[in-house]
Structure formats: C-alpha cells, structure tokens
Scaffold this motif. Structure first.
Motif, mmCIF file in Angstrom:
data_model
loop_
_atom_site.group_PDB
_atom_site.id
_atom_site.type_symbol
_atom_site.label_atom_id
_atom_site.label_comp_id
_atom_site.label_asym_id
_atom_site.label_seq_id
_atom_site.Cartn_x
_atom_site.Cartn_y
_atom_site.Cartn_z
ATOM 1 N N ALA A 109 3.353 -37.157 84.073
ATOM 2 C CA ALA A 109 4.241 -37.976 84.770
ATOM 3 C C ALA A 109 4.512 -37.569 86.396
ATOM 4 O O ALA A 109 4.646 -38.311 87.380
ATOM 5 N N LYS A 110 4.530 -36.607 85.795
ATOM 6 C CA LYS A 110 4.593 -35.487 87.174
ATOM 7 C C LYS A 110 3.949 -35.323 88.278
ATOM 8 O O LYS A 110 3.475 -35.074 89.609
ATOM 9 N N ILE A 111 1.846 -35.045 87.208
ATOM 10 C CA ILE A 111 1.149 -35.391 88.462
ATOM 11 C C ILE A 111 1.036 -36.447 89.082
ATOM 12 O O ILE A 111 0.230 -36.272 90.155
ATOM 13 N N GLY A 112 1.216 -37.359 88.306
ATOM 14 C CA GLY A 112 1.273 -39.192 89.105
ATOM 15 C C GLY A 112 0.597 -40.128 88.039
ATOM 16 O O GLY A 112 0.540 -41.075 88.514
ATOM 17 N N MET A 113 0.174 -39.616 86.754
ATOM 18 C CA MET A 113 -0.439 -40.328 86.145
ATOM 19 C C MET A 113 0.616 -41.957 86.152
ATOM 20 O O MET A 113 1.726 -41.802 85.886
ATOM 21 N N HIS A 114 0.270 -43.215 86.346
ATOM 22 C CA HIS A 114 0.627 -44.427 85.122
ATOM 23 C C HIS A 114 0.874 -44.391 84.033
ATOM 24 O O HIS A 114 0.197 -43.623 82.843
ATOM 25 N N LYS A 115 2.124 -44.772 83.886
ATOM 26 C CA LYS A 115 2.874 -44.736 82.406
ATOM 27 C C LYS A 115 2.106 -45.141 81.462
ATOM 28 O O LYS A 115 2.184 -45.570 80.599
ATOM 29 N N GLN A 116 0.657 -46.649 82.259
ATOM 30 C CA GLN A 116 0.065 -47.074 81.131
ATOM 31 C C GLN A 116 -1.018 -46.335 80.439
ATOM 32 O O GLN A 116 -1.390 -46.458 79.057
ATOM 33 N N ASN A 117 -0.937 -44.977 80.518
ATOM 34 C CA ASN A 117 -1.718 -43.650 80.260
ATOM 35 C C ASN A 117 -1.055 -42.783 79.990
ATOM 36 O O ASN A 117 -1.280 -42.341 78.389
ATOM 37 N N THR A 118 0.068 -42.666 80.295
ATOM 38 C CA THR A 118 0.854 -41.374 79.723
ATOM 39 C C THR A 118 1.705 -41.696 78.603
ATOM 40 O O THR A 118 1.758 -40.807 77.714
ATOM 41 N N ASN A 119 2.475 -42.968 78.782
ATOM 42 C CA ASN A 119 2.628 -43.475 77.811
ATOM 43 C C ASN A 119 1.873 -43.326 75.943
ATOM 44 O O ASN A 119 2.510 -43.602 75.000
ATOM 45 N N ARG A 120 0.701 -43.630 76.351
ATOM 46 C CA ARG A 120 -0.372 -43.199 75.240
ATOM 47 C C ARG A 120 -0.297 -42.257 74.409
ATOM 48 O O ARG A 120 -0.252 -42.082 72.894
ATOM 49 N N ILE A 121 0.378 -40.701 75.095
ATOM 50 C CA ILE A 121 0.466 -39.991 74.514
ATOM 51 C C ILE A 121 1.783 -39.726 73.396
ATOM 52 O O ILE A 121 1.437 -38.954 72.376
ATOM 53 N N ILE A 122 2.578 -40.018 73.741
ATOM 54 C CA ILE A 122 3.193 -40.189 72.783
ATOM 55 C C ILE A 122 3.563 -41.292 71.147
ATOM 56 O O ILE A 122 4.678 -41.577 71.177
#
Length: 268
Positions: A109-122
C-alpha cells in the motif's frame, strides 16, 4: 470474532413456499465452498472495496483462524485434533503468518499498489460478511452440516439452520413483498404506498443488500435519497450490477389444481 448467522427477513406464501434471507459472517477462505450452492442469491463484502488499512487492522487483531486444528492424516477430513504444545505452536504460527501477510500488504500500500491487489495478500486471514436468500436449503444443510464438511462451513451451516429454526416467517399475500433491510416503519409509511412510489421500497432494499447492511457504510442511519441513488448506480450501470436485486421477491398466484401463474419467473 466468530462465525455468525442471523435471519434478516423471513416470509412464507399462502401456498406454503418459504423464502429466507440471512446475514452471515465467516472465514473468507470457505467462500468458494459456499458459492458452489447456486440456488442461493448472495452478496458479500468485496476485497476490492474495503480500504486496505481497515482490513490490515482486522487481520492483525482478529485473524480468521481454524475452528478445528486437525492433526495430519490421509484423506480430506481430520478426525483427531492437535493438542498441547503442538496446538499452541500451530496457533502461534498461524498468527505469525497473518502478521507477515498484513506487513506485506502495508508495504504494498505504501508503494502505491491499489487495494484490489494489495487486499488479496491478506484474504486467507480475513472474515467476510454477506447476505444470502433462498427458498431451497435442504441440500446445503445435508452437505455442509455433515461431519465430513470443512469444520468452518459446518459450524456456519449449523448456525444458519438454528437461526432459521428459531425464526417464524411472516405470511405474505400475493401483493406483498419480501424486502430485506426494510423496516416496519418504512413498510407502513403511507408515502411508500402512493402509486408513484410503488416500487421504491424494493429499490431501497436492493441498495441495502448491496451494502449488506440496513445502515450506511459509516454506521449512520440510511438516507432514502442515498439508497435510491445507489440503486440507480446498480440498475443503470452498463453492464448492469443486478445481484443485489435478487433478494426481493413476491409470491406468485397459486390456484389449486392449476398451479402457479408465472412458473418461469420463479428462482433467483
């Protein structure tokens, strides 16, 4: 947090056909199993829609964890459960994995990735909230409340079945509607009974089913104009976002000896 199931709306026609809507919360990793039951109309909170920071906090504080810590054995089911030091170690490592996933998502998220990608990790450690409506439940309960089912979906199915057993459906005449998240005060409001407003409650219900809540996202009371605007965004979109419109229903006219007037319109 824990698995939850509560009846939101419960109706039965004069012909004896029952339709029930439940709000549920469970481990997101069993959502694919739940979605195999195609007789259900359902909407769930989307990993793409919820802010990453909110999900990270949830995963760190209340990660979705197994309800049965099965000991390894051949086959799909685990009979015996880990005990003592093995159980404590497994639970600790699960929490460690959740925190690592949360830390990684935070970095993304800090890098700037959108939540539609970032949230998949968790997602493996997330809870999901949803709404489900159906007239057919027997196969779901036979399969999912069975000892061979995944323990998390088994507990969910048992709680759903208990919630339905403890609920008394309201009788719906053929001109009345099954409307999840619509209050009694709204149903009795003369404004909504005016000819020009005849389908307004159905639209309001669809908007709230989309949110999976009577309340707005910030926890405040619903605003009718906002609900209608959300409905228009759903029904007026190209392509249309129609799934929240599947939970509203009205009984078909039934004539003994002749059957229903509109059998092709039954179902979701």
């Amino acid at each position: 947090m824990t698995i939850e199931a509560k009846v939101i709306e419960d109706s039965i026609s004069l012909a004896g056909q029952r339709i029930t809507t439940l709000q549920v919360k469970f481990h997101r990793y069993i959502l694919p199993e739940f979605n195999t039951h195609r007789v259900f109309s359902r909407n769930f909170s989307s990993s793409r829609a919820i802010p990453t920071s909110k999900l990270i906090e949830q995963v760190r504080l209340h990660p979705a964890m197994p309800v049965h810590w099965g000991k390894n054995q051949p086959g799909m089911q685990a009979d015996a459960e880990l005990e003592g030091q093995e159980l404590a170690l497994a639970q600790r490592e699960w929490r460690v994995a959740a925190h690592i996933a949360a830390d990684t998502a935070e970095i993304m998220a800090k890098i700037g990735m959108h939540k539609q990608n970032t949230n998949r990790i968790i997602e493996p450690f997330m809870w999901v909230t949803g709404i489900v409506t159906s007239t057919e439940w027997d196969n779901f309960f036979e399969l999912r409340a069975h000892p061979d089912a995944q323990p998390e979906i088994r507990e969910l199915a048992i709680k759903m079945r208990e919630a339905m057993q403890n609920s008394t459906p309201r009788v719906l005449k053929e001109d009345k509607w099954h409307l999840p998240y619509v209050s009694e005060a709204e149903r009795n409001d003369q404004f909504f009974k005016l000819p020009a407003n005849v389908f307004m409650l159905q639209k309001i219900s669809a908007a709230r089913c989309c949110r999976v809540s009577y309340l707005k996202h910030d926890g405040s009371l619903p605003n009718i104009d906002d609900d209608l605007a959300l409905f228009q965004r759903l029904a007026g979109a190209e392509p249309i976002h129609a799934s929240p419109l599947e939970h509203q229903a009205t009984p078909d006219t039934y004539t003994p000896g002749l059957g229903y007037d509109n059998p092709s319109e039954h179902g979701n």
